[in-house]
Each structure stands twice: as C-alpha cells, then as structure tokens.
Design a protein around this motif. Structure first.
Motif, PDB file in Angstrom:
ATOM      1  N   GLU A  90      37.616  39.438  40.385  1.00 12.58           N
ATOM      2  CA  GLU A  90      36.250  39.457  39.845  1.00 12.58           C
ATOM      3  C   GLU A  90      36.269  39.562  38.307  1.00 12.58           C
ATOM      4  O   GLU A  90      35.555  39.226  37.829  1.00 12.58           O
ATOM      5  CB  GLU A  90      35.589  40.498  40.368  1.00 12.58           C
ATOM      6  N   ASP A  93      36.787  36.154  37.312  1.00 11.78           N
ATOM      7  CA  ASP A  93      35.599  35.547  37.261  1.00 11.78           C
ATOM      8  C   ASP A  93      34.480  35.655  36.157  1.00 11.78           C
ATOM      9  O   ASP A  93      33.703  34.877  35.830  1.00 11.78           O
ATOM     10  CB  ASP A  93      34.794  35.972  38.836  1.00 11.78           C
ATOM     11  N   ARG A  94      34.654  37.077  35.876  1.00  7.66           N
ATOM     12  CA  ARG A  94      33.629  37.462  34.725  1.00  7.66           C
ATOM     13  C   ARG A  94      34.299  36.864  33.464  1.00  7.66           C
ATOM     14  O   ARG A  94      33.423  36.241  32.823  1.00  7.66           O
ATOM     15  CB  ARG A  94      33.499  38.940  34.653  1.00  7.66           C
ATOM     16  N   LEU A  98      31.115  34.434  34.909  1.00  5.73           N
ATOM     17  CA  LEU A  98      29.811  35.048  36.257  1.00  5.73           C
ATOM     18  C   LEU A  98      29.434  36.326  35.708  1.00  5.73           C
ATOM     19  O   LEU A  98      30.212  37.106  35.241  1.00  5.73           O
ATOM     20  CB  LEU A  98      30.862  34.952  37.487  1.00  5.73           C
ATOM     21  N   THR A  99      28.266  36.645  36.031  1.00  2.00           N
ATOM     22  CA  THR A  99      27.840  37.941  35.901  1.00  2.00           C
ATOM     23  C   THR A  99      27.940  39.003  36.915  1.00  2.00           C
ATOM     24  O   THR A  99      28.330  38.445  38.081  1.00  2.00           O
ATOM     25  CB  THR A  99      26.425  37.874  35.431  1.00  2.00           C
ATOM     26  N   TYR A 100      27.837  40.344  36.555  1.00  2.00           N
ATOM     27  CA  TYR A 100      28.134  41.349  37.653  1.00  2.00           C
ATOM     28  C   TYR A 100      27.240  41.074  39.016  1.00  2.00           C
ATOM     29  O   TYR A 100      27.667  40.984  40.007  1.00  2.00           O
ATOM     30  CB  TYR A 100      27.852  42.737  37.142  1.00  2.00           C
ATOM     31  N   GLU A 102      26.151  37.987  39.842  1.00  3.96           N
ATOM     32  CA  GLU A 102      26.359  36.668  40.414  1.00  3.96           C
ATOM     33  C   GLU A 102      27.422  37.031  41.295  1.00  3.96           C
ATOM     34  O   GLU A 102      27.300  36.539  42.308  1.00  3.96           O
ATOM     35  CB  GLU A 102      26.752  35.699  39.213  1.00  3.96           C
ATOM     36  N   ILE A 103      28.512  37.883  40.838  1.00  3.59           N
ATOM     37  CA  ILE A 103      29.455  38.062  41.794  1.00  3.59           C
ATOM     38  C   ILE A 103      29.026  38.996  42.823  1.00  3.59           C
ATOM     39  O   ILE A 103      29.586  38.770  44.039  1.00  3.59           O
ATOM     40  CB  ILE A 103      30.423  38.867  40.821  1.00  3.59           C
ATOM     41  N   LEU A 300      32.480  45.873  31.241  1.00  3.00           N
ATOM     42  CA  LEU A 300      31.527  44.754  31.597  1.00  3.00           C
ATOM     43  C   LEU A 300      30.752  44.031  30.504  1.00  3.00           C
ATOM     44  O   LEU A 300      30.026  43.068  30.664  1.00  3.00           O
ATOM     45  CB  LEU A 300      30.373  45.449  32.285  1.00  3.00           C
ATOM     46  N   SER A 301      30.869  44.446  29.355  1.00  4.22           N
ATOM     47  CA  SER A 301      30.240  43.884  28.071  1.00  4.22           C
ATOM     48  C   SER A 301      28.836  43.983  28.116  1.00  4.22           C
ATOM     49  O   SER A 301      27.947  42.924  28.027  1.00  4.22           O
ATOM     50  CB  SER A 301      30.830  42.337  27.956  1.00  4.22           C
ATOM     51  N   SER A 327      34.413  47.910  37.967  1.00  3.97           N
ATOM     52  CA  SER A 327      33.661  47.801  36.533  1.00  3.97           C
ATOM     53  C   SER A 327      34.227  48.784  35.656  1.00  3.97           C
ATOM     54  O   SER A 327      34.102  48.878  34.515  1.00  3.97           O
ATOM     55  CB  SER A 327      32.019  48.224  36.478  1.00  3.97           C
TER      56      SER A 327
END
Length: 412
Positions: A90, A93-94, A98-100, A102-103, A300-301, A327
């Motif tokens: 994940e 993926d980010r 992809l956002t938190y 969306e994941i 997570l930015s 996270s």
C-alpha cells in the motif's frame, strides 16, 4: 539498588507531583537544572539537584553523565503496535497515486490488516509485537498505550487484547490497553453497520470486561467509518463497563466528533488534522487533551495538526507515534518530536513537554510518569554528548540516545 547519575549537563522536566499536564503558554517552559545529579532507588526517583549538593551519597552504581542531557522517557499515548505482517504494498500504491481512502475502498487499509491478523495465531502475534515494543524502548519510550482494532471479530479482538495483556505482563514499561473494535466496519457488515455496533456492545464488551482486558475505549469517528450516532452509542456502552473514552477524530473531516468526545468526558481526542473553532471552544471547556500524530501526517502527506492554534488557545497538547502498519510504520518518538518542531512549528520545549508529561496525561498516568519528580518512576533517557536539548529535534536523522533507564535499570 541505588543508581546515581552525576555531572549531568542539564536535567530536564523538573516538576512538582501536582503538575499533571502543561497548557498554553506554559508549554514553552521546560524547567531544568544545569550541572545536576539524579539519585534513583530501585525503580523510583529519590533525589536530584545541583552537583554541589551531591554530597555523602553512597550508591550501588554511578553513571557519569558529563556533557549529556537527562530527561524523562517518552510517553507514547497512541499506538497500534500489535499487528500482523505489514502493508508495504500500500505504501507503493500511494506513491503511484492512490489515496488512503481509495486503498481502503478496494479492501486495503484496516481491513487488510484485520484479515492478516485473523489468520495469525496468538503466539506469533505476540512475538511480532513484543519485538517492536523492545525496539521502541531502546528509542526512549517508557510508557505506551496499545489499541486493538485490527481484529474486527469477537475472537480476533479478544486475541489482540490478550496479546496486549501479555506484553503488559512481560515488558518492563507501563502499558495501557485500549479497545478499538470500532476501527472499521467489516465487509460482511457493510450494508448493516448497526449490526456490527450491536456486536461490539453486546458481545465484545462483556467479554473484555470479564477478562479485564482494557483501560480505554476508542472509536474511529470519521466519514465512511463510524458516525456521530455510532460513536456516541459505543462510548456510552464502554463507560458502563468502566472504560474511559479516547477517540480518533478529525483525521480527514471535522463534523462534530470533538464536541461529542468532550460531552462523553473523553480523556483524549487524537489526530485533529482538521480543526474548527467549535472544536477548540469545546476543548477549552473540558479536561480532554488533544493528541497530535505528526509522523502519520508525514507518512500520508496529509495536513498536520494545527499545534499553534491549540497552544495559542491555552490548551495542552500531547504528541504520540500512532505506530501502525498502514499510516505510521514507526514508533520512534524522537522523530515525532523533531517532526512536530519542523512541520508544526512547535518549539523544542513545547514538543518535549508534549511527548513527556502531556503524553502521560493522555494515558492517565502523569501522577507517576512524564517528569523528573521525586517519587515518580525512574524511566529516564540519557543522551549522548550534545550541545543542548535543541539539538534533539534539530539533528533529526541521528540517534542521540546513549542510555535508556527503565524502572531504575539500564536497558541493555
């Protein structure tokens, strides 16, 4: 067993037993003694002061701390350190966009960790988690809150809490346990969230109470997770079983969770990356402490908790790691303190206060932890030879810890 630490360059966080937290402008003050000594007997701080008053003291062991700074160990009031496996994919993926959310919507996130944990036996889960706890102790953490919430079934939540209990029994640091069954809604309850709330209240809570597995109850109050109504029901049910509320709130949206937490006498409100004036006003009229999790924002930015707004409003603020696989895959409180200074514009004094005495308050243990106080537990960090305590957050990539003392004993 007596331990005497001498020639301390600066002994930080000297406080009276009655000081349980530090708020507002007072957070800029970090009481200290230069050229100091500290005497520990067994696991308790017995005496401290200037070196010229260190006379006629016989000790079983003496540590010369010339050039070094001594401060209380970190009190990490928010962690998910009990988990199975990891979520490194994940992370990639980010990076790929992809956002938190969306994941999470495609079966990742908390539900991913829950599936992994459900398929991991208790002994393996314990060994994985204890290894992490031992590592953060070496990084200076002397008190730790641990949440469940990656189980999401009756059996798996109980398994997590039993592992936390085993860690509490076998790790040398203070451990507080939080029941977070309301971390996410399992897939099988997606169309009937109320049924899962009923499972938490009617099935999980009585068993947790019977085995005395938790101190606190927590809810992820967030859009797409648990509504205000759900949160209120769960917190009130926990209170009936003697569990003090703590709450994940305002991580992505602010929609009334903070005033609700205050209404339920929550000990802490954690995250607060989003914050409104209504939230601040509710906190000002309460004993609830806000807790910021800066390394989560870093990873997570997402926005950082507005520390300056909270402190300038006269509030106390605590810092915690949020150690978890999705996270914040780190429990390094030294990095948390640095990130708070760099990204949240907290002064070193504010950040150290937030990570020690205020962190202890957010766990309900500041009568015994979080400051250099006669009679408190002797959980201590001795730094390497550094110019000043400002250097701790400044040189964020280095390990500044020389020794960690837990319950009066040097951690090997």
């Amino acid at each position: 067993m007596t331990l005497l630490i001498t020639n301390i360059k600066e002994l930080l966080q000297i406080r009276e037993r009655t000081e349980l937290k530090v708020s507002g402008a007072d957070m800029k003050e970090l009481p200290a003694i230069k050229n100091a000594f500290l005497l520990i007997e067994n696991d308790v701080i017995m005496k401290f002061g200037e070196m010229n008053h260190c006379t006629n003291i016989d000790a079983d062991k003496v540590i010369d701390a010339s050039g070094k700074i001594v401060l209380p160990s970190w009190c990490d009031s928010h962690s998910h350190i009990v988990y199975a496996g990891n979520r490194e994919q994940e992370f990639v993926d980010r990076i790929n966009g992809l956002t938190y959310e969306e994941i999470a919507n495609r079966g990742g996130g908390i539900l991913n960790s829950a599936e992994e944990l459900q398929n991991t036996d208790e002994d393996s889960l314990y060994e994985q988690s204890l290894k992490r706890v031992k590592n953060i102790i070496k990084l200076g953490t002397g008190a730790l809150e641990i949440k469940s919430g990656y189980g999401l079934t009756v059996d798996a939540e109980l398994k997590m809490l039993r592992v936390i209990k085993r860690i509490r029994e076998n790790a040398p640091i203070k451990i507080k346990a939080t029941f977070l069954g309301a971390h996410a809604i399992p897939e099988i309850f997606k169309s009937d969230a109320d049924a899962y709330i009923n499972l938490i209240i009617n099935d999980m809570l009585p068993l947790i109470h019977k085995e005395n597995l938790a101190d606190f109850i927590d809810v992820f109050c967030e859009k797409g997770y648990f509504s205000l109504e759900h949160t209120n029901r769960i917190l009130k049910a926990g209170l009936e079983y003697g569990l003090t509320p703590k709450i994940h709130v305002n991580q992505f949206n602010a929609f009334g969770g903070v005033p609700l937490a205050v209404k339920n006498n929550a000990l802490s409100v954690d995250h607060l990356e989003e914050l409104t004036e209504e939230d601040i006003n509710a906190l000002k009229a309460s004993n609830t402490i806000p807790v910021a999790l800066p390394s989560c924002s870093y990873f997570l930015s997402i926005p950082y908790t507005p520390a300056r707004k909270l402190i300038n409003a006269g509030l106390a603020l605590a810092l915690a790691s949020d150690y978890n696989p999705g996270s914040t895959p780190s429990g390094n409180m030294n990095f948390v303190v640095s990130t708070a200074c760099i990204k949240m514009k907290m002064t070193p004094e504010e950040a150290i206060n937030a990570a020690t005495i205020n962190g202890a308050y957010a766990m309900g243990i500041s009568e015994d932890y979080g400051s250099i106080t006669t009679g408190k537990k002797a959980n201590i960090i001795i730094t390497k030879d550094i110019p000043s305590y400002n250097y701790l957050p400044y040189a964020f990539g280095d390990n500044h810890i020389d020794q960690v003392i837990i319950n009066g004993k040097v951690v090997e």
